[in-house]
Design a protein around this motif. Structure first.
Motif, PDB file in Angstrom:
ATOM      1  N   GLY A 271      43.327 -50.059  37.455  1.00  0.00           N
ATOM      2  CA  GLY A 271      43.632 -48.665  38.309  1.00  0.00           C
ATOM      3  C   GLY A 271      43.832 -48.528  39.910  1.00  0.00           C
ATOM      4  O   GLY A 271      44.258 -47.560  40.116  1.00  0.00           O
ATOM      5  N   GLY A 272      43.726 -49.889  40.349  1.00  0.00           N
ATOM      6  CA  GLY A 272      44.095 -50.223  41.545  1.00  0.00           C
ATOM      7  C   GLY A 272      43.258 -49.643  42.668  1.00  0.00           C
ATOM      8  O   GLY A 272      43.464 -49.710  43.882  1.00  0.00           O
ATOM      9  N   ARG A 273      42.031 -49.199  42.469  1.00  0.00           N
ATOM     10  CA  ARG A 273      41.078 -48.971  43.510  1.00  0.00           C
ATOM     11  C   ARG A 273      40.046 -49.819  43.856  1.00  0.00           C
ATOM     12  O   ARG A 273      40.129 -51.014  43.646  1.00  0.00           O
ATOM     13  CB  ARG A 273      40.552 -47.456  43.290  1.00  0.00           C
TER      14      ARG A 273
ATOM     15  N   PHE B 127      47.696 -48.917  38.904  1.00  0.00           N
ATOM     16  CA  PHE B 127      48.360 -47.767  38.631  1.00  0.00           C
ATOM     17  C   PHE B 127      47.189 -46.750  39.098  1.00  0.00           C
ATOM     18  O   PHE B 127      46.160 -46.285  38.742  1.00  0.00           O
ATOM     19  CB  PHE B 127      48.392 -47.515  37.006  1.00  0.00           C
ATOM     20  N   LEU B 128      47.770 -45.902  40.227  1.00  0.00           N
ATOM     21  CA  LEU B 128      46.839 -45.185  40.933  1.00  0.00           C
ATOM     22  C   LEU B 128      46.812 -43.700  40.575  1.00  0.00           C
ATOM     23  O   LEU B 128      47.839 -43.113  39.914  1.00  0.00           O
ATOM     24  CB  LEU B 128      47.299 -45.286  42.423  1.00  0.00           C
ATOM     25  N   ARG B 129      45.670 -43.014  40.561  1.00  0.00           N
ATOM     26  CA  ARG B 129      45.662 -41.599  40.150  1.00  0.00           C
ATOM     27  C   ARG B 129      46.432 -40.747  40.879  1.00  0.00           C
ATOM     28  O   ARG B 129      46.860 -39.852  40.577  1.00  0.00           O
ATOM     29  CB  ARG B 129      44.112 -41.080  39.894  1.00  0.00           C
ATOM     30  N   GLY B 130      46.397 -40.874  42.271  1.00  0.00           N
ATOM     31  CA  GLY B 130      46.979 -39.983  43.120  1.00  0.00           C
ATOM     32  C   GLY B 130      48.391 -40.237  43.451  1.00  0.00           C
ATOM     33  O   GLY B 130      49.142 -41.165  42.836  1.00  0.00           O
ATOM     34  N   ASP B 131      48.749 -39.546  44.703  1.00  0.00           N
ATOM     35  CA  ASP B 131      50.169 -39.795  44.882  1.00  0.00           C
ATOM     36  C   ASP B 131      50.350 -40.654  46.196  1.00  0.00           C
ATOM     37  O   ASP B 131      51.514 -40.633  46.732  1.00  0.00           O
ATOM     38  CB  ASP B 131      50.907 -38.472  45.077  1.00  0.00           C
ATOM     39  N   ASP B 132      49.616 -41.406  46.662  1.00  0.00           N
ATOM     40  CA  ASP B 132      49.670 -42.240  47.911  1.00  0.00           C
ATOM     41  C   ASP B 132      49.234 -43.649  47.607  1.00  0.00           C
ATOM     42  O   ASP B 132      48.384 -44.219  47.150  1.00  0.00           O
ATOM     43  CB  ASP B 132      48.848 -41.881  48.947  1.00  0.00           C
TER      44      ASP B 132
ATOM     45  N   PRO C 251      51.227 -51.518  44.035  1.00  0.00           N
ATOM     46  CA  PRO C 251      50.757 -50.216  43.923  1.00  0.00           C
ATOM     47  C   PRO C 251      51.799 -49.365  43.493  1.00  0.00           C
ATOM     48  O   PRO C 251      52.653 -49.051  43.968  1.00  0.00           O
ATOM     49  CB  PRO C 251      50.525 -50.079  45.383  1.00  0.00           C
ATOM     50  N   LEU C 252      51.154 -48.573  42.311  1.00  0.00           N
ATOM     51  CA  LEU C 252      52.098 -47.608  41.709  1.00  0.00           C
ATOM     52  C   LEU C 252      51.651 -46.247  41.761  1.00  0.00           C
ATOM     53  O   LEU C 252      50.523 -46.188  41.065  1.00  0.00           O
ATOM     54  CB  LEU C 252      52.464 -47.822  40.241  1.00  0.00           C
ATOM     55  N   ALA C 253      51.635 -45.287  42.656  1.00  0.00           N
ATOM     56  CA  ALA C 253      51.236 -44.024  42.568  1.00  0.00           C
ATOM     57  C   ALA C 253      51.679 -43.063  41.659  1.00  0.00           C
ATOM     58  O   ALA C 253      52.827 -42.733  41.607  1.00  0.00           O
ATOM     59  CB  ALA C 253      51.436 -43.242  44.205  1.00  0.00           C
TER      60      ALA C 253
ATOM     61  N   GLY D 243      46.473 -38.021  37.957  1.00  0.00           N
ATOM     62  CA  GLY D 243      45.126 -38.126  37.905  1.00  0.00           C
ATOM     63  C   GLY D 243      44.603 -39.065  36.698  1.00  0.00           C
ATOM     64  O   GLY D 243      45.088 -40.123  36.674  1.00  0.00           O
ATOM     65  N   HIS D 244      43.640 -38.570  36.099  1.00  0.00           N
ATOM     66  CA  HIS D 244      43.004 -39.307  35.002  1.00  0.00           C
ATOM     67  C   HIS D 244      43.810 -39.520  33.640  1.00  0.00           C
ATOM     68  O   HIS D 244      43.783 -40.784  32.719  1.00  0.00           O
ATOM     69  CB  HIS D 244      41.748 -38.711  34.553  1.00  0.00           C
TER      70      HIS D 244
END
Length: 211
Positions: free
Chosen positions: A96-98, A119-124, A135-137, A141-142
């Motif tokens: 999830g990248g965080r 794979f990030l939840r947000g757009d940044d 990093p893939l924005a 979300g979930h």
């Protein structure tokens, strides 16, 4: 089972050759090559994974690493060790990248020169931890939990909270093998293991598409 290398191709004990672009085993086509194959150096399963995933022609399918944002020390240590072990085998990880387990696994892989897809939840994309190499924005979300599950060859859950439960459930629903470490979600179908080494060994037949 041991493997051998012939003209750069990984072959199994029957002489079948692995096509690492399409990840399928092609049956032996030359009937009289058995004597030659027997004299080729053997590779143990882990060495075979490292070899084939290190080939420039291989399509490297990732292993998903999932877990909580607020893990225990044991979870962090296991996740970092897992990321490191996969990177040594040239296997990319997807997470999830965080922070938390995701960051620990990313750090372990990064320090071994591995590839980490976040794979990030947000757009940044800047929200990714410092160790993610791709990093893939997603901005969804979930719902990105389903993408992680679908895009991974198999999943390893290290501990778990609600998000981990959903990723594991998605993975099982998509027909993926899900392994659990450190009090991973107790869901029917999750195969719980005691050590990172046992998880790596369980992943070998999946990574080599033996089943």
């Amino acid at each position: 089972m041991n493997f051998r290398v012939d003209d750069g191709c990984l072959i199994d004990e029957s002489g079948a050759r692995l096509d690492e672009r399409h990840w399928r085993w092609n049956p032996k086509v030359v009937a009289d090559c058995d004597d030659r194959i027997e004299h080729l150096p053997q590779l143990a399963p882990l060495d075979a994974v490292q070899y084939v995933y290190g080939r420039p022609t291989a399509r490297r399918l990732p292993i998903g690493v999932i877990g909580p944002n607020e893990p225990t020390k044991d979870m962090c240590e296991a996740a970092e060790k897992l990321g490191r072990a996969l990177a040594k085998l040239n296997v990319p990880i997807l997470c999830g990248g965080r922070g938390g387990v995701m960051e620990a696994a990313s750090r372990g892989a990064y320090e071994e020169g591995g590839q980490i897809l976040g794979f990030l939840r947000g757009d940044d994309w800047r929200d990714a931890n410092d160790y993610v190499t791709f990093p893939l924005a997603t901005g969804i979300g979930h719902a990105r939990n389903a993408i992680i599950a679908q895009s991974s060859l198999a999943l390893v859950a290290v501990g778990g909270q609600y998000g981990t439960h959903s990723e594991a459930a998605f993975g099982l629903n998509f027909g993926k093998q899900v392994f659990g470490l450190c009090q991973a979600p107790d869901i029917d179908g999750v195969q719980h293991l005691e050590t990172v080494e046992s998880a790596i060994n369980a992943l070998v037949p999946i990574l080599l598409h033996l089943r």
